[in-house]
Design a protein around this motif. Structure first.
Motif, PDB file in Angstrom:
ATOM      1  N   MET A 220       0.641  -1.117   0.009  1.00 32.37           N
ATOM      2  CA  MET A 220       0.011  -0.108  -0.029  1.00 32.37           C
ATOM      3  C   MET A 220       0.786   1.246   0.130  1.00 32.37           C
ATOM      4  SD  MET A 220      -2.853  -1.409   2.855  1.00 32.37           S
ATOM      5  CE  MET A 220      -3.698   0.064   2.825  1.00 32.37           C
ATOM      6  N   TRP A 221       2.020   1.402   0.684  1.00 35.52           N
ATOM      7  CA  TRP A 221       3.044   2.415   0.540  1.00 35.52           C
ATOM      8  C   TRP A 221       3.327   2.712  -0.842  1.00 35.52           C
ATOM      9  CZ3 TRP A 221       7.527   4.286  -0.897  1.00 35.52           C
ATOM     10  CH2 TRP A 221       8.200   5.542  -0.217  1.00 35.52           C
ATOM     11  N   ASP A 222       3.770   1.566  -1.562  1.00 37.85           N
ATOM     12  CA  ASP A 222       3.939   2.008  -2.935  1.00 37.85           C
ATOM     13  C   ASP A 222       2.952   2.547  -3.809  1.00 37.85           C
ATOM     14  OD1 ASP A 222       6.657   1.162  -2.531  1.00 37.85           O
ATOM     15  OD2 ASP A 222       6.108  -1.152  -2.924  1.00 37.85           O
ATOM     16  N   TYR A 223       1.772   1.711  -3.635  1.00 37.14           N
ATOM     17  CA  TYR A 223       0.552   2.411  -4.437  1.00 37.14           C
ATOM     18  C   TYR A 223       0.026   3.540  -4.101  1.00 37.14           C
ATOM     19  CZ  TYR A 223      -0.604  -2.537  -5.572  1.00 37.14           C
ATOM     20  OH  TYR A 223      -0.524  -3.846  -6.325  1.00 37.14           O
ATOM     21  N   ARG A 224       0.344   4.164  -2.876  1.00 39.22           N
ATOM     22  CA  ARG A 224       0.070   5.437  -2.614  1.00 39.22           C
ATOM     23  C   ARG A 224       1.333   6.592  -3.260  1.00 39.22           C
ATOM     24  NH1 ARG A 224       0.727   3.629   2.883  1.00 39.22           N
ATOM     25  NH2 ARG A 224      -1.238   2.972   3.635  1.00 39.22           N
ATOM     26  N   SER A 225       2.362   6.044  -3.107  1.00 42.73           N
ATOM     27  CA  SER A 225       3.648   6.912  -3.906  1.00 42.73           C
ATOM     28  C   SER A 225       3.287   7.070  -5.423  1.00 42.73           C
ATOM     29  CB  SER A 225       4.876   6.467  -3.577  1.00 42.73           C
ATOM     30  OG  SER A 225       5.093   5.061  -4.006  1.00 42.73           O
ATOM     31  N   GLU A 226       2.795   6.199  -5.823  1.00 37.25           N
ATOM     32  CA  GLU A 226       2.609   5.968  -7.430  1.00 37.25           C
ATOM     33  C   GLU A 226       1.161   6.327  -7.977  1.00 37.25           C
ATOM     34  OE1 GLU A 226       4.043   2.456  -9.034  1.00 37.25           O
ATOM     35  OE2 GLU A 226       6.143   2.409  -7.946  1.00 37.25           O
TER      36      GLU A 226
ATOM     37  N   TRP B 261      -1.904   4.716  -7.400  1.00 37.64           N
ATOM     38  CA  TRP B 261      -2.577   3.704  -8.237  1.00 37.64           C
ATOM     39  C   TRP B 261      -3.970   3.645  -6.908  1.00 37.64           C
ATOM     40  CZ3 TRP B 261      -1.702   2.062 -12.710  1.00 37.64           C
ATOM     41  CH2 TRP B 261      -0.291   1.915 -13.173  1.00 37.64           C
ATOM     42  N   TRP B 262      -4.786   4.380  -7.161  1.00 36.61           N
ATOM     43  CA  TRP B 262      -5.940   4.547  -6.224  1.00 36.61           C
ATOM     44  C   TRP B 262      -6.722   3.330  -6.345  1.00 36.61           C
ATOM     45  CZ3 TRP B 262      -3.459   7.650  -3.627  1.00 36.61           C
ATOM     46  CH2 TRP B 262      -2.976   8.778  -4.041  1.00 36.61           C
ATOM     47  N   LYS B 263      -7.101   2.899  -7.469  1.00 35.56           N
ATOM     48  CA  LYS B 263      -7.838   1.735  -7.616  1.00 35.56           C
ATOM     49  C   LYS B 263      -7.272   0.516  -7.021  1.00 35.56           C
ATOM     50  CE  LYS B 263     -11.295   2.823 -10.428  1.00 35.56           C
ATOM     51  NZ  LYS B 263     -12.741   2.985 -10.293  1.00 35.56           N
ATOM     52  N   LEU B 264      -5.871   0.404  -7.073  1.00 36.25           N
ATOM     53  CA  LEU B 264      -5.304  -0.912  -6.382  1.00 36.25           C
ATOM     54  C   LEU B 264      -5.382  -0.690  -5.000  1.00 36.25           C
ATOM     55  CD1 LEU B 264      -2.367  -1.409  -8.868  1.00 36.25           C
ATOM     56  CD2 LEU B 264      -4.467  -2.643  -8.881  1.00 36.25           C
ATOM     57  N   LEU B 265      -4.789   0.577  -4.596  1.00 32.44           N
ATOM     58  CA  LEU B 265      -5.010   0.985  -3.035  1.00 32.44           C
ATOM     59  C   LEU B 265      -6.334   0.771  -2.538  1.00 32.44           C
ATOM     60  CD1 LEU B 265      -3.529   2.074  -0.622  1.00 32.44           C
ATOM     61  CD2 LEU B 265      -4.154   4.333  -1.375  1.00 32.44           C
TER      62      LEU B 265
END
Length: 1132
Positions: free
Chosen positions: A479-485, A487-491
């Motif tokens: 989730m930390w990587d999804y936030r930085s990039e 990726w709201w759907k994936l998050l």
């Protein structure tokens, strides 16, 4: 049935690398150290470069497996299956290709005959045991010395006798000298020879299998064609012949595909195909043919992907596919480990990933087709791991048929397999290691996004396996990587799963952090779901357990149950627990916080204001019980707290400003106050559980700083019109001294002269409303000045003008106290050693009494000024050496007088006064005359004017000859005209002069002028400065302008240290500046016939012209009188 048995994988004997089996007899490793050393040299610590052999220590009573009776004909033989399960292990572990008999026997042994007979008896017993299997027999004699039968006739005869007695070929007899230093070398050479014998055994076995071809037919023996080709490939593998082995395995695979398959025999064909495919792929990787291995595997999968088998056992098909990908991934990874290069688009991780996907599909289909199975109906799976043939069903062993022999038994067997799959198989234990292997591979080959996708799938599997703690750990990294990039759907998907895991594990902090994030506007969650999450969070704050997630109840009740989880929450919330802290810095929550100072710099007598902006992106109002700001100076933290509940109500989709302030302390002047942390406690006055939200720094400046709607370009910030996103926070402020109310005036010339002490007068007037104390002045170069100026700038006060150790700063100069409206002056002096611009920084520090609140404190104040000075060269000095005739000279004679002429050209913008000058000569030079005065003392020069100084100098006769000799230094003392400062001394180096030693010196005595037709006396004084007598030849040349009385040619002898006078009387014939008759002088040298001419010296030191006046007329008495008086004056 063993618990480790996997009906869809490869048995251990198949995955074991085949190598020739060599048995060893006669080694007593327990009692004999020599035998133990020999055994360890063969069997232990084998390097990869040695021949692949497997050594087995045999006991004297070992037995080989019984050999079945050979068939005379295959006409009526119907095979029961394709590959027997015991055949591979039989040749790997039980049937040695070679049995080596070790025996301690030297050629010169005293009991040779007895030991020979004993050895022959043992060999015959061994042959009776291995004879039925055609295993080879070899003899190794362990000897203490080194002896070669070919070189020792007696040894050769004994070796031949021994071979005859034991009935073994001479090539099967070996000698192993036991030497600690060379035992490994002997062992390697011996095993090379033994490997050839062992390989010949497998070659013979392969020929025996090939001999069966003539007895087989395509009608009844199709299975035997497959079996025999596999045996041929396996025997060639044992012979270490990979190329031939691949050829036979490939033929075996093709013949296997020609078999007619149905749902009944498909499983057996599939298992045998996986074994043969494994062999082919592994050998391709061994031969460094990775493309061939990958192509073979893809073809293998494509051929069997559509052969699903019976629908009731569809999960077996996916289990088999999963195993195929896993096995190939293992083989691929092993090849990479030994040196095969892999790339980002083709590496073992892809195969592990596909294996995991098929394992998940296996579980999914198993749950679908096995849901109606209630329990075991019989023991039809008994002996599943001990079948005679690979891949056969345990309820119909030894039957390879197209249709099941008994339909009813077949149906019961299928139900047994379904029950075993549903109840006995832990699918998660299979899936999770596959995901872990895939993740490690994708991490190794730098595929971060695929790695994160697999981590989410692995977390889902942990959640499925009721291990929510590990699932939550994995999700936190992803989730930390999804936030930085972004990726709201994936998050959103990962957060939903993380919330379920946090609920299952009763993790309060993780549950609150995920809940706050799901309530934000970035995550793609329905509004109803957000309200549900908010309701659960509110329950937690009130000390009540949250409600389970709607899609989480099924999984929870499967193992733990809703009640058990609820009890865990009740126990957690019911205990007396301290407030939990949730780190919000890396989250994208519904509450965004930014704390900022209102100014970058604040004076110590002003309040420091901090504004905390809190934006609530949730759909309803949120409440806080307190907000606090932490700084790096702890004394202010207790003042930066807001607990007023009316100010801590956060309306939906709005930004709330909270204003905090404090009064800085005097001792913190010059320090920077930085916001290090922002904390807010969630909930209102009725909250039971304390949840503290913590932001590092000024707030959401970590990951969430990149999640703002405002683009990164400042031009778009105006269009956004969101004060929260467009306002740049001020993270720190500097505490400055109180704004000074002091009048400071500086009097100085902005253009200074290099080397002078430039006075700078600082006038201080107290304009404060109270007396000031502790006045301290600092003057020096500005901190931004180049470092080169620090060594070329000197600053001091009047007391330091005579000091030799001065720097570029004067610090802490005290000038007492000042009453109101009182004035004071301080003079500094600055010397510039180079002509460049300098920036000086004046800092005046003092303290004044102020009333801050109810107390009175001494407040420090600082007033600063910047002074600019341009330094320029005051004058240029050039020095020349001239003869007494004022002609420039570079060579002089010892004792010869010459003049030093310094020329001073003024370049100053103001007049300068030359106060004094002097020479500092070297020891070999001295000033001529006793009363030497400076010619420029008291001279004032303006810009462009030149002053000339003059000194008469002579070298002593002890000066070194024919080498440049520096005269010394010229000191010039000067100052500004009208200045009261002391004069500045400047030194200039004098030029170098070459000193000549002629031995003699000539001086001329003559009147400065004469009269036509009036006798003019002329005398030459010759002085000998050498230590020897000088023999001189003097010649006076004839001149048209004079008649003279005296010697035209004469020889003169001058003793050492003596003088000789030569006198002439001249009679001038012409008037004007007339050239004198030239005197020529030569001195005898050490070389006869080659006298030394002194003409160059005479031309430099003797006068060449004299001024002759015309005769005066008798009527011009006045002129004559003046002329005579002038002549008398000049002569005197």
């Amino acid at each position: 049935m063993a618990l480790e048995f996997d009906p869809y994988g490869l048995p251990s004997e198949v995955t074991t690398p085949p190598c020739a089996l060599v048995g060893m007899m006669g080694l007593d490793i327990n009692t004999k150290a020599t035998h133990k050393a020999v055994w360890e040299a063969f069997a232990l610590n084998r390097r990869p470069d040695r021949i692949p052999l497997h050594f087995s220590l045999l006991t004297p009573d070992f037995q080989l497996p019984n050999m079945k009776q050979k068939r005379q004909s295959y006409e009526w033989y119907i095979p029961k299956g394709i590959l027997k399960t015991n055949w591979i292990s039989k040749y790997l572990k039980h049937i040695p290709a070679l049995v080596v008999m070790f025996y301690d026997l030297d050629w010169n042994d005293n009991n040779w005959m007895e030991k020979k007979n004993d050895l022959a008896a043992k060999v015959q017993t061994l042959k009776s045991v291995v004879g039925c299997r055609n295993s080879r027999v070899a003899l190794v004699l362990i000897q203490s010395g080194i002896s070669v039968p070919g070189e020792d006739t007696g040894a050769a005869e004994k070796a031949a006798t021994l071979c005859t007695a034991c009935d073994v070929p001479a090539k099967h007899l070996f000698v192993l000298p036991h030497s600690d230093a060379h035992l490994i070398g002997y062992t390697v050479r011996l095993e090379n020879a033994l490997s050839e014998i062992a390989w010949s055994f497998y070659q013979g076995e392969a020929k025996g299998v090939q001999g069966h071809r003539d007895f087989l037919n395509k009608t009844n023996h199709t299975l035997l064609f497959v079996r025999h080709q596999f045996k041929l490939g396996f025997f060639n593998e044992l012979r270490n012949d990979a190329q031939t082995a691949i050829k036979h395995y490939a033929q075996c695979y093709r013949q296997l595909l020609e078999l007619r398959s149905t749902d009944t025999n498909l499983h057996e064909i599939r298992i045998v195909a996986s074994i043969v495919n494994y062999k082919i792929c592994r050998l391709d990787f061994t031969l460094n043919l990775p493309r061939d291995a990958i192509a073979q595997f893809r073809r293998h999968i494509d051929l069997f992907r559509q052969r699903t088998g019976p629908k009731e056992l569809i999960f077996e098909h996916y289990a088999w596919l999963s195993k195929q990908y896993q096995i190939f991934g293992d083989v691929f990874e092993e090849a990479v480990r030994v040196g095969l290069p892999a790339v980002q688009t083709q590496h073992p991780g892809f195969y592990y990933q596909q294996a995991a996907q098929y394992a998940v599909l296996r579980r999914k289909t198993a749950l679908q087709v096995c849901k109606d199975v209630s329990g075991p109906v019989s023991d039809l799976l008994e002996g599943w791991d001990k079948l005679e043939f690979y891949g056969q069903r345990p309820w119909r062993p030894g039957k390879h048929s197209l249709e099941p022999p008994e339909q009813h038994r077949e149906a019961e067997g299928i139900k047994e397999v379904q029950y075993h799959e549903l109840r006995e198989v832990n699918h998660s234990n299979t899936i999770i290691p596959l995901f872990s292997s895939a993740i490690s591979q994708f991490k190794k080959y730098r595929c971060p996004r695929i790695k994160r996708h697999l981590m989410v799938q692995m977390a889902e599997e942990y959640h499925q396996a009721q291990d929510s703690t590990k699932a939550l750990t994995l999700l936190s990294h992803v989730m930390w990587d999804y936030r930085s990039e972004k990726w709201w759907k994936l998050l959103s998907s990962a957060s939903t799963l993380a919330l379920q895991c946090a609920y299952n594990t009763a993790s309060l902090m993780e549950y609150c952090s995920v809940a706050l994030e799901m309530m934000g506007k970035k995550l793609d969650v329905t509004q109803q779901h957000k309200l549900t999450v908010h309701a659960n969070l509110t329950k937690i704050l009130k000390g009540e357990p949250p409600e389970p997630e709607s899609n989480n109840t099924t999984t929870t009740t499967a193992n733990r149950g809703v009640d058990e989880v609820r009890e865990a929450w009740m126990s957690l919330l019911g205990s007396h627990m301290s407030p939990i802290t949730v780190d919000m810095t890396t989250l994208v929550p519904c509450l965004e916080v930014r704390a900022s100072f209102t100014q970058h710099r604040v004076h110590v007598d002003q309040r420091v204001n901090v504004v905390v902006k809190i934006r609530n992106s949730f759909v309803s109002t949120l409440y806080l019980s307190s907000v606090s700001v932490t700084t790096n100076i702890h004394s202010y933290n207790d003042k930066l707290i807001e607990t007023d509940s009316d100010k801590l109500i956060l309306p939906p989709n709005q930004t709330t400003d909270i204003h905090l302030s404090f009064l800085p302390l005097v001792e913190d002047v010059g320090k920077k106050v930085k916001v290090t942390e922002v904390r807010a406690q969630l909930g209102g006055s009725d909250s039971v559980v304390g949840v503290v939200l913590q932001w590092a720094g000024v707030g959401n400046e970590g990951v969430t700083a990149h999640t703002a709607d405002t683009p990164a370009f400042l031009e778009f910030s105006v269009l956004c019109q969101d004060a929260y996103d467009t306002t740049v926070p001020i993270p720190e402020t500097e505490i400055l001294p109180r704004q000074p109310q002091l009048s400071i005036e500086c009097e100085y010339d902005s253009t200074s002269l290099v080397w002078e002490w430039l006075p700078i007068t600082v006038n201080i007037t107290n304009t404060e409303e109270s007396p000031i104390a502790d006045i301290s002045l600092n003057l020096g170069l500005d901190s931004s000045s180049p470092s080169s100026l620090e060594h070329t700038t000197q600053v001091c006060t009047s007391s330091g003008l005579q000091s030799d150790k001065l720097g570029s700063q004067v610090c802490g100069f005290r000038c007492g106290d000042l009453r109101m409206a009182e004035k004071s002056s301080v003079t500094f002096y600055v010397k510039s050693l180079t002509a460049s611009e300098r920036t000086l920084h004046l800092k005046v520090e003092y303290s004044v009494s102020l009333s801050l609140g109810v107390s009175s404190v001494q407040c420090p104040c600082v007033s600063e000024k910047t002074l600019h000075i341009q330094a320029r060269i005051p004058f240029q000095v050039s020095v020349e050496t001239q003869s007494l005739k004022f002609e420039k000279v570079g060579r002089v004679s010892g004792g010869e007088k010459f003049v030093v002429v310094p020329k001073i050209k003024c370049t100053s913008h103001v007049p300068i006064t030359l106060t004094h000058s002097s020479l500092a000569l070297v020891n070999e030079a001295q000033v001529v005359g006793s009363d030497v005065k400076s010619q420029v003392s008291g001279t004032e020069l303006s810009e462009g004017e030149v002053g000339v100084d003059c000194f008469c100098v002579a070298f002593t006769h002890s000066a070194t000859s024919n080498s440049p000799l520096s005269l010394g230094q010229y000191f010039l003392y000067w100052k500004r005209s009208g200045s009261e400062c002391v004069a500045v001394r400047m030194s200039v180096g004098l030029p170098s002069v070459v000193v000549e030693h002629w031995g003699v010196c000539v001086e001329c005595e003559a009147a400065p002028q004469g009269t036509v037709r009036t006798p003019l006396p002329l005398t030459y004084i010759i002085t000998n400065h050498s230590t020897t007598t000088a023999e001189l030849a003097l010649t006076m040349q004839v001149s048209d302008a004079f008649m003279f009385a005296g010697h035209k040619e004469v020889r003169v002898r001058v003793l050492s240290g003596c003088k000789e006078r030569v006198c002439y009387t001249l009679y001038p014939l012409l008037a004007g500046n007339v050239r004198l008759p030239r005197l020529s002088l030569s001195m005898d040298s050490q070389s006869p016939g080659h006298p030394t001419s002194l003409d160059p010296l005479l031309a430099r030191i003797l006068p060449s012209h004299v001024y002759i006046m015309p005769q005066a007329k008798e009527s011009d008495t006045m002129v004559s009188t003046v002329t005579n008086q002038l002549s008398t004056l000049l002569v005197s």
